[in-house]
Design an enzyme around this catalytic site. Sequence first.
Site, mmCIF file in Angstrom:
data_model
loop_
_atom_site.group_PDB
_atom_site.id
_atom_site.type_symbol
_atom_site.label_atom_id
_atom_site.label_comp_id
_atom_site.label_asym_id
_atom_site.label_seq_id
_atom_site.Cartn_x
_atom_site.Cartn_y
_atom_site.Cartn_z
ATOM 1 N N ALA A 57 0.822 -1.217 0.000
ATOM 2 C CA ALA A 57 0.000 0.000 0.000
ATOM 3 C C ALA A 57 0.858 1.270 0.000
ATOM 4 O O ALA A 57 2.086 1.211 0.124
ATOM 5 C CB ALA A 57 -0.939 -0.011 1.204
ATOM 6 N N HIS A 58 0.193 2.390 -0.097
ATOM 7 C CA HIS A 58 0.855 3.692 -0.151
ATOM 8 C C HIS A 58 1.696 3.959 1.102
ATOM 9 O O HIS A 58 1.301 3.621 2.207
ATOM 10 C CB HIS A 58 -0.173 4.806 -0.327
ATOM 11 C CG HIS A 58 -1.190 4.876 0.773
ATOM 12 N ND1 HIS A 58 -1.006 5.617 1.907
ATOM 13 C CD2 HIS A 58 -2.389 4.275 0.910
ATOM 14 C CE1 HIS A 58 -2.057 5.486 2.678
ATOM 15 N NE2 HIS A 58 -2.914 4.663 2.102
ATOM 16 N N ASN A 59 2.845 4.556 0.881
ATOM 17 C CA ASN A 59 3.723 5.012 1.961
ATOM 18 C C ASN A 59 4.359 3.892 2.784
ATOM 19 O O ASN A 59 4.953 4.152 3.833
ATOM 20 C CB ASN A 59 2.982 5.969 2.918
ATOM 21 C CG ASN A 59 2.638 7.271 2.243
ATOM 22 O OD1 ASN A 59 1.662 7.348 1.503
ATOM 23 N ND2 ASN A 59 3.453 8.289 2.445
#
Lengths: 337, 337, 337
Positions: free
Chosen positions: C236-238
């Site tokens: 996922a993001h980050n």
Amino acid sequence: MKLTLREIASHVGGKVFGDPKILISGVSEIQSCVQGTITFLSNPKYRKYLAETQADAIFVSDEKQLTDKNGILVTNPQLAMAQTLGLFYPETQSKPFIHELSTIDSNAEIGKNVTIESGGVIQTGAKIGDGSTIGSNTVIGSNVIIGKNCRINANVTIYYNTKIGDNCLIHSGTSIGCDGFGFVTHEGIHEKIPQTGNVEIGNDVEIGSNCAIDRATIGTTSIGDMTKMDNLVHIAHNVKVGKGCLITAGFAIAGSSEIGEFCTFAGQVGVAPHVKIGPNSIFAAKSGVTKSLKGGKVYAGYPAREIKEHNKRDALLNEIGRLRKKLDQLAQDRVEK
Amino acid sequence: MKLTLREIASHVGGKVFGDPKILISGVSEIQSCVQGTITFLSNPKYRKYLAETQADAIFVSDEKQLTDKNGILVTNPQLAMAQTLGLFYPETQSKPFIHELSTIDSNAEIGKNVTIESGGVIQTGAKIGDGSTIGSNTVIGSNVIIGKNCRINANVTIYYNTKIGDNCLIHSGTSIGCDGFGFVTHEGIHEKIPQTGNVEIGNDVEIGSNCAIDRATIGTTSIGDMTKMDNLVHIAHNVKVGKGCLITAGFAIAGSSEIGEFCTFAGQVGVAPHVKIGPNSIFAAKSGVTKSLKGGKVYAGYPAREIKEHNKRDALLNEIGRLRKKLDQLAQDRVEK
Amino acid sequence: MKLTLREIASHVGGKVFGDPKILISGVSEIQSCVQGTITFLSNPKYRKYLAETQADAIFVSDEKQLTDKNGILVTNPQLAMAQTLGLFYPETQSKPFIHELSTIDSNAEIGKNVTIESGGVIQTGAKIGDGSTIGSNTVIGSNVIIGKNCRINANVTIYYNTKIGDNCLIHSGTSIGCDGFGFVTHEGIHEKIPQTGNVEIGNDVEIGSNCAIDRATIGTTSIGDMTKMDNLVHIAHNVKVGKGCLITAGFAIAGSSEIGEFCTFAGQVGVAPHVKIGPNSIFAAKSGVTKSLKGGKVYAGYPAREIKEHNKRDALLNEIGRLRKKLDQLAQDRVEK
């Protein structure tokens, strides 16, 4: 690009604390802030970073959190952050084009201001709505209807007869309208059940990368307006997903099940076939839904139960050691008497 | 297109009850029936819809279910439904073509009546059997052999040296023959183990969207005849899947494991490396197979156990509360004496 | 191609036992050995195949295992096998080419000895390092930087601004840099949080088929050097993944979580958002990480606990039956007194 704190506050409808004239050049995360940026405090886990942040300003929902710092008071700091990101990274609208290495059937209808990137394929009878973009090497099957202002990214496959509403965003590698998994076993042979239905997706839907949404056996597999799906999600044939659902990565739902509106699923949840989930349900990660459930509750576990009940069962295990000790003591007392 | 009830009964080998001359224009689901269609009663969950169905006729396996309705008595209503769908939606055979924007290596062999859609790529030494279709933007690697009458849909990738039998159907986004996940860690470095084997897929196999089937390290990863896979399935290097298996979405099997013939896996099941699963096994959703298991049984849970044992363990938790109560009572009695 | 046992031993740094002049034509697995090949004994599960192997030689780590057979004594038989496979299947370097049906923007920079296969798309501002290969129908977005000697296989999508180091291998169907799953719900509307960051991947990274790695909302989603991912992995993001991690198929990690270096994840593991996992952690299959965990331990279960604790809890269930029996006996005794 730089904006004053006052300009940002005006955009997000917030109230400035501190110096409204300071210049802000972007948004940064509170745990890794950059000078000259505005950050935000939303998740309480990150409050510890507040004291030592290098950011020049902070979105907060409680002015006390600012102490002596510059900031903007808003109802919802995360929303303000999203709106400010939109200011700094406006959506760029490149000039529409149809690439010479795309393939558009002569019986397809292409709306105004449509972009078809290199390798895009539009088959017979398909309609692409005004302002939509079809990414590189994406394949739009025959008689597919795509609404206005959609963005279908690269390497997506949309099978024949699928309908997609307006303002949808579909990420790379996703497959929509592939055959449902339907077989009937007769005398040792798995006979394929023809998958004759289609998929219909509402408006404002976002679908992540490498998802698979099966066409219905008969009728329609449907995804409601404003539902958002993460990556690697599987939706089986004849499933109905209501509007406004949030479906996180690794979710899989089996055939003919129905999900009410505004349900939320954490990662890797599974749903059995032929069940109904009521609206506004929330599911913890890795839950497995085995039967129909009323809406408006938080569920967890496999089989999925209301989370209070789930936690109680989980806690029961801890009690066994205590029970054993007490029982041993009791037995011992008896012997000694 | 309309057919009389008699014509349909003759096609599926059933017996008409009611008026054999009524005209039927399609098949519909019992819970959302449309006038003029025939529906079917298979899953007992749906019996409640029988009374108020709008369908003009019903496939049933028990004539009593018809009461005063028109219908066709058959042994297997679901099979009759599948056969009738095939009548109303015959597979359309479009005229074979090789698209000008496809890329076919001069050392590839293309059989008779093969279609290669726009963007299809056939690399050196590959052979495509008679009557097969390669979808748009699908890539067939060097020395791949694809049998007769296969349909490889859009955006599929088949790596070099893979062999695929006759009458196979492979859905979009799937990757076959990618490298197995093999590394040997030596002095802190993960050295790649060359993946020098291949994948071989039997006849009549169907593979869903966005699956990944790894080539063998040495030798062959093999999928037996008539095995059917849903979407998002992972098959690791050197796995052997027997014939006639049904593998539902989200399944993942680790390296060198073997599955006997006619096994069925519900969604999100996992299988550890180096285990053997006997034939005719059935696994409940989310099971995790950690050791070799004999065939012919139903398994559930993680670690997967025979479902009777699994359910017994699950029920044990409920007993703790009762035990505590009984123990407290006993202790109390002792004190009072 | 044939090599003497002595030549192979010299290549892997091992000591020959038996006849150094016998000719070896390949490597085979111990459970399905072919005459004229060398096999290896690594997994003790396979020791039973040793006596009846048809192979002409064996890599062993203990000379006693050879009895009267020809073989090579090495510290790590699996490593020796990998090195020998590399001898028999050297990486073929075909002559670089840019296919005429590829699309390369005039503002892209293509290094020396780069291959772009048919249907490959390189968008504006992208840079492809020397010696790298872009597979058929793979799409490299604007301003993507790909290092030297990478191989991006067919049908991959790499979104704008992604950076990939040297010597990376990315398998078919994978999507890198797609939007993170970020929405903020305001007055019943799921407002999209612009995903303005990117993805950065280190050197020597391998990523399997049909994975999805999201770009950061702000900042960077990063994958450390020498990390290896299997198929169908979701990042996922980050998220930050440290160097040297081994991530098996079906893994999913939620937003902003961090994984230390040299962690190993078995299949279908999930990780919650905003947690940190220490270095050198090992997770059993299907674990669910719900909170931050120190490194250097083996974890299992959901919620993931140290495996000793997990196993102890699991064993507790078995005790319930025993407790019930003892309690019933005690109660019975009381009554009889």
